[in-house]
Design a protein around this motif. Structure first.
Motif, PDB file in Angstrom:
ATOM      1  N   ALA A   1       0.814  -1.204   0.000  1.00 14.26           N
ATOM      2  CA  ALA A   1       0.000   0.000   0.000  1.00 14.26           C
ATOM      3  C   ALA A   1       0.848   1.254   0.000  1.00 14.26           C
ATOM      4  O   ALA A   1       2.080   1.209   0.070  1.00 14.26           O
ATOM      5  CB  ALA A   1      -0.920  -0.008   1.223  1.00 14.26           C
ATOM      6  N   ARG A   2       0.142   2.385  -0.063  1.00 10.31           N
ATOM      7  CA  ARG A   2       0.718   3.707   0.168  1.00 10.31           C
ATOM      8  C   ARG A   2      -0.228   4.460   1.088  1.00 10.31           C
ATOM      9  O   ARG A   2      -1.454   4.406   0.912  1.00 10.31           O
ATOM     10  CB  ARG A   2       0.874   4.485  -1.149  1.00 10.31           C
ATOM     11  CG  ARG A   2       1.316   5.940  -0.966  1.00 10.31           C
ATOM     12  CD  ARG A   2       1.392   6.663  -2.313  1.00 10.31           C
ATOM     13  NE  ARG A   2       0.150   6.581  -3.062  1.00 10.31           N
ATOM     14  CZ  ARG A   2      -0.900   7.386  -2.875  1.00 10.31           C
ATOM     15  NH1 ARG A   2      -0.855   8.331  -1.941  1.00 10.31           N
ATOM     16  NH2 ARG A   2      -1.978   7.249  -3.615  1.00 10.31           N
ATOM     17  N   ILE A   3       0.301   5.162   2.093  1.00  7.79           N
ATOM     18  CA  ILE A   3      -0.544   5.958   2.984  1.00  7.79           C
ATOM     19  C   ILE A   3      -0.058   7.400   3.004  1.00  7.79           C
ATOM     20  O   ILE A   3       1.137   7.670   2.983  1.00  7.79           O
ATOM     21  CB  ILE A   3      -0.581   5.393   4.420  1.00  7.79           C
ATOM     22  CG1 ILE A   3       0.825   5.280   5.015  1.00  7.79           C
ATOM     23  CG2 ILE A   3      -1.300   4.058   4.446  1.00  7.79           C
ATOM     24  CD1 ILE A   3       0.822   4.906   6.487  1.00  7.79           C
ATOM     25  N   ALA A   4      -1.009   8.344   3.009  1.00 12.09           N
ATOM     26  CA  ALA A   4      -0.714   9.768   3.112  1.00 12.09           C
ATOM     27  C   ALA A   4      -1.405  10.378   4.326  1.00 12.09           C
ATOM     28  O   ALA A   4      -1.390  11.593   4.511  1.00 12.09           O
ATOM     29  CB  ALA A   4      -1.154  10.489   1.843  1.00 12.09           C
ATOM     30  N   ARG A   5      -2.041   9.568   5.119  1.00 12.43           N
ATOM     31  CA  ARG A   5      -2.639   9.919   6.394  1.00 12.43           C
ATOM     32  C   ARG A   5      -2.463   8.730   7.326  1.00 12.43           C
ATOM     33  O   ARG A   5      -2.250   7.607   6.871  1.00 12.43           O
ATOM     34  CB  ARG A   5      -4.128  10.271   6.248  1.00 12.43           C
ATOM     35  CG  ARG A   5      -4.374  11.671   5.710  1.00 12.43           C
ATOM     36  CD  ARG A   5      -3.997  12.702   6.749  1.00 12.43           C
ATOM     37  NE  ARG A   5      -4.229  14.073   6.311  1.00 12.43           N
ATOM     38  CZ  ARG A   5      -3.316  14.837   5.754  1.00 12.43           C
ATOM     39  NH1 ARG A   5      -2.106  14.333   5.494  1.00 12.43           N
ATOM     40  NH2 ARG A   5      -3.566  16.081   5.426  1.00 12.43           N
ATOM     41  N   ASP A   6      -2.555   8.947   8.632  1.00 13.16           N
ATOM     42  CA  ASP A   6      -2.385   7.856   9.587  1.00 13.16           C
ATOM     43  C   ASP A   6      -3.476   6.804   9.403  1.00 13.16           C
ATOM     44  O   ASP A   6      -4.666   7.135   9.319  1.00 13.16           O
ATOM     45  CB  ASP A   6      -2.421   8.381  11.020  1.00 13.16           C
ATOM     46  CG  ASP A   6      -1.190   9.183  11.374  1.00 13.16           C
ATOM     47  OD1 ASP A   6      -0.264   9.228  10.540  1.00 13.16           O
ATOM     48  OD2 ASP A   6      -1.154   9.766  12.470  1.00 13.16           O
TER      49      ASP A   6
ATOM     50  N   THR B   1      -0.164  12.989  -5.794  1.00 10.77           N
ATOM     51  CA  THR B   1       0.300  11.810  -5.072  1.00 10.77           C
ATOM     52  C   THR B   1       1.301  12.204  -4.000  1.00 10.77           C
ATOM     53  O   THR B   1       2.278  12.899  -4.268  1.00 10.77           O
ATOM     54  CB  THR B   1       0.957  10.802  -6.034  1.00 10.77           C
ATOM     55  OG1 THR B   1       0.031  10.469  -7.055  1.00 10.77           O
ATOM     56  CG2 THR B   1       1.369   9.545  -5.295  1.00 10.77           C
ATOM     57  N   ARG B   2       1.047  11.737  -2.787  1.00 11.74           N
ATOM     58  CA  ARG B   2       1.945  11.913  -1.659  1.00 11.74           C
ATOM     59  C   ARG B   2       1.914  10.638  -0.825  1.00 11.74           C
ATOM     60  O   ARG B   2       1.033   9.804  -0.964  1.00 11.74           O
ATOM     61  CB  ARG B   2       1.527  13.112  -0.795  1.00 11.74           C
ATOM     62  CG  ARG B   2       1.775  14.461  -1.405  1.00 11.74           C
ATOM     63  CD  ARG B   2       3.269  14.760  -1.555  1.00 11.74           C
ATOM     64  NE  ARG B   2       3.516  16.135  -1.938  1.00 11.74           N
ATOM     65  CZ  ARG B   2       3.522  16.582  -3.182  1.00 11.74           C
ATOM     66  NH1 ARG B   2       3.280  15.739  -4.175  1.00 11.74           N
ATOM     67  NH2 ARG B   2       3.777  17.858  -3.450  1.00 11.74           N
ATOM     68  N   GLY B   3       2.868  10.520   0.091  1.00 12.32           N
ATOM     69  CA  GLY B   3       2.827   9.429   1.056  1.00 12.32           C
ATOM     70  C   GLY B   3       3.981   8.462   0.918  1.00 12.32           C
ATOM     71  O   GLY B   3       4.905   8.656   0.128  1.00 12.32           O
ATOM     72  N   ASN B   4       3.919   7.414   1.710  1.00 13.67           N
ATOM     73  CA  ASN B   4       5.009   6.439   1.808  1.00 13.67           C
ATOM     74  C   ASN B   4       4.504   5.017   1.637  1.00 13.67           C
ATOM     75  O   ASN B   4       3.321   4.723   1.872  1.00 13.67           O
ATOM     76  CB  ASN B   4       5.707   6.568   3.164  1.00 13.67           C
ATOM     77  CG  ASN B   4       4.765   6.333   4.329  1.00 13.67           C
ATOM     78  OD1 ASN B   4       4.086   7.262   4.780  1.00 13.67           O
ATOM     79  ND2 ASN B   4       4.718   5.114   4.839  1.00 13.67           N
ATOM     80  N   GLY B   5       5.430   4.148   1.280  1.00 11.66           N
ATOM     81  CA  GLY B   5       5.100   2.745   1.090  1.00 11.66           C
ATOM     82  C   GLY B   5       4.839   2.040   2.411  1.00 11.66           C
ATOM     83  O   GLY B   5       5.437   2.354   3.440  1.00 11.66           O
TER      84      GLY B   5
END
Length: 603
Positions: free
Chosen positions: A239-244, A267-271
């Motif tokens: 996945a990728r998440i840009a919020r908790d 697109t923002r966030g981390n793997g």
């Protein structure tokens, strides 16, 4: 559940313009032979995923996956802004209609079926709007499936209502003043198509401080890309998440969102790699680290206690570092592919590799990941720039999106060799290996006049061989998915309303009133130049006979069994689990193949 897939499910929905059909099929002893038209495979059947309204309808087949027993799990969406019903593989489906939705009411369909298109079970939604492009699923060893869904509240105010094969429903409620916020749902489907569990999960949807759309919050705080199951039944989500993200009692913190104004199109966030147990309970997770603008894991395979992953990283700085556990890799400005290997036991990273992009902004789309027969990994999709796979070789193009395929060394994640299309706008969606050839399912809008979707053969060095047209139309048809097993394969494509469409091996054309609709077509590789390979002269211990109105297969435990009707269509395929298997079929003439032995039987 059976249907004739060469006939429209509803003649008011689909207009077939069939020419006089000439059956290139004849009985040869106790076997069936098909005419070979300078290609290694033969058409078997097709089915359309269509709806009965012109109110912004969209029907798309998003994925096809095969389990170890040769069953196919097809994931699709259907819907419109009015009176949502749809038909596919002989199924009649209902869903939620939207009066204010702007995403064409994406209802969910997950169908388990065989390679002849016979449905074993199916589940579908009747409330909630599914962002299928950011959902993941996997067949499970028990004959069921696991779903990681990205859902938006529908006009009914429900996040999701799913209908199981027993017509029992499971509903997920979520209270919010508007219908634009997405939330995650984890769901397990049993071996019989009933809903086993729905796991608790939520994403922070508070608006970003600078969001111009702050009145309705952040609608795109996460994306699910792929899922897998290990030998112990544990479930994994890439996945990728840009919020908790909160799963059970655990909150997973995001990063890589500095300067983000909450725009869901940015697109923002981390793997993220998420591990759940077989009942959907949180076990552990692994997030990427570093200061990239964004990174994510898009495809995942599970084998021998390891997760093999591919994804991408994008950064604006001239030099950056991406971390995964205690592994780190440097990358330069722009976009790059990443590969990784992680232990399923404790999610420790065995390696992290960056495959350098050349003027690659964010145009790297990964659509598939499969093992080769030699144990290496194949990754493919679409690319609008180039990847540097070694000091001398690049893959890709600087002239628009092109389909590509890379071979990856599973020991270290390095790219060994690659292929990219050189003609029109294109993308690859499926790959399989047979004998000395690798076959790639791709669409290409510049390769021929009206031929749009192809099965392209490559040699073992990924050198282009032959492009076999599969879908022909003037419209912008695209490929979407492929499943294969034991010499059979099914392709999924999409076309638009009002355009004549023809399929390789099917006499005549068809069209539909659905704005965008899905096409599934089954094919079978020829074992020789003259037919399917069914013969009557090879001996086998298996025996076939009729008794009590049923077809009986005896003395064939552990052997592959296939049943064909008189038109040569495979209507049943399975591995005999015992020495006495019985099948309930309609009266008629059938050819039963056990291993390489074929028998004609009359019920």
């Amino acid at each position: 559940m059976r249907s004739n897939f060469n006939e429209p499910a509803n003649y008011n929905q689909i207009c077939y313009k069939m020419k006089k059909t000439v059956l290139s099929l004849f009985m040869l002893g106790l076997g069936i032979a098909f005419a070979a038209a300078n290609q290694p495979f033969t058409y078997q059947w097709h089915s359309l995923l269509v709806t009965d309204t012109e109110a912004k309808p969209q029907c798309t087949i998003y994925g096809m996956k095969t389990d170890a027993n040769g069953n196919v799990y097809t994931l699709a969406t259907y819907g419109s802004t009015s009176n949502t019903t749809a038909t596919f593989l002989g199924l009649s489906l209902t869903g939620e209609e939207y009066s204010s939705g702007n995403s064409y009411n994406r209802n969910i369909l997950l169908a388990k079926h065989d390679f002849a298109g016979n449905v074993i079970w199916a589940v579908h939604s009747e409330a909630g709007d599914c962002d299928m492009a950011n959902c993941a699923y996997t067949p499970t060893a028990d004959g069921g499936a696991f779903l990681a869904l990205k859902m938006r509240i529908g006009d009914t105010g429900k996040l999701l209502t799913m209908v199981g094969s027993d017509n029992q429903t499971k509903t997920v409620e979520f209270t919010y003043q508007d219908n634009r916020v997405y939330q995650p749902v984890f769901m397990k489907i049993s071996s019989t198509g009933t809903i086993s569990f729905v796991s608790e999960a939520s994403i922070d949807y508070s608006p970003a401080p600078a969001s111009a759309a702050g009145s309705w919050g952040v609608s795109d705080g996460f994306a699910f890309y792929d899922a897998a199951e290990d030998a112990d039944g544990n479930l994994f989500v890439a996945a990728r998440i840009a919020r908790d993200l909160t799963v059970g009692q655990t909150t997973i913190q995001h990063h890589n969102t500095d300067g983000w104004d909450g725009d869901s199109q940015t697109t923002r966030g981390n793997g993220l790699i998420l591990k759940l147990d077989k009942d959907g309970n949180y076990q552990s997770h692994l997030c990427s680290g570093g200061s990239a603008t964004h990174d994510s894991f898009r495809d995942m395979l599970c084998k021998d206690g390891k997760l093999y992953l591919s994804g991408l990283v994008y950064g604006k700085e001239a030099s950056g570092t991406l971390n995964l556990g205690d592994r780190s890799q440097a990358y330069g400005q722009g976009g790059h592919m990443i590969t990784a290997c992680v232990s399923t036991a404790d999610l420790s990273a065995e390696y992290l590799t960056v495959i350098q992009g050349i003027k690659l902004s964010s145009g790297l789309q990964q659509e598939m990941m499969e093992f080769r027969n030699n144990g290496n990994i194949l990754v493919g999709g679409g690319i609008n720039a180039k990847l540097q796979i070694n000091t001398e070789t690049t893959v890709g193009s600087s002239s628009g999106y092109k389909s590509y395929l890379l071979e990856i060394d599973p020991a270290n994640g390095q790219c060994l060799q690659g292929y990219a299309s050189t003609t029109g706008i294109s993308k690859a969606y499926g790959v399989m290996e047979r004998n000395d050839s690798i076959y790639l399912l791709e669409y290409d809008w510049g390769r021929g006049n009206n031929d749009k979707v192809f099965l392209t053969s490559l040699d073992k060095n990924l050198t282009f061989g032959t492009a076999y047209p599969l879908v022909n139309t003037k419209a912008a048809a695209t490929a979407w998915a492929m499943a294969n097993y034991n010499g059979q394969f099914i392709i999924a494509a999409r076309s638009m309303k009002g355009q004549d469409v023809s399929l390789n091996g099917l006499e005549g054309t068809f069209t539909s009133n659905t704005q965008w609709y899905g096409i599934a077509a089954g094919y079978k590789f020829n074992t020789s130049t003259s037919g399917t390979g069914l013969t009557a002269n090879e001996t086998n211990a298996g025996r076939v006979f009729a008794a009590g109105g049923q077809l009986i297969v005896s003395n064939a435990a552990g052997q592959d069994v296939a049943v064909y009707n008189v038109l040569g269509h495979c209507i049943r395929q399975f591995t005999a689990a015992s020495s006495h298997e019985s099948l309930s079929l309609q009266s008629g003439i059938y050819i039963v193949r056990i291993g390489k032995q074929s028998t004609k039987i009359i019920l």
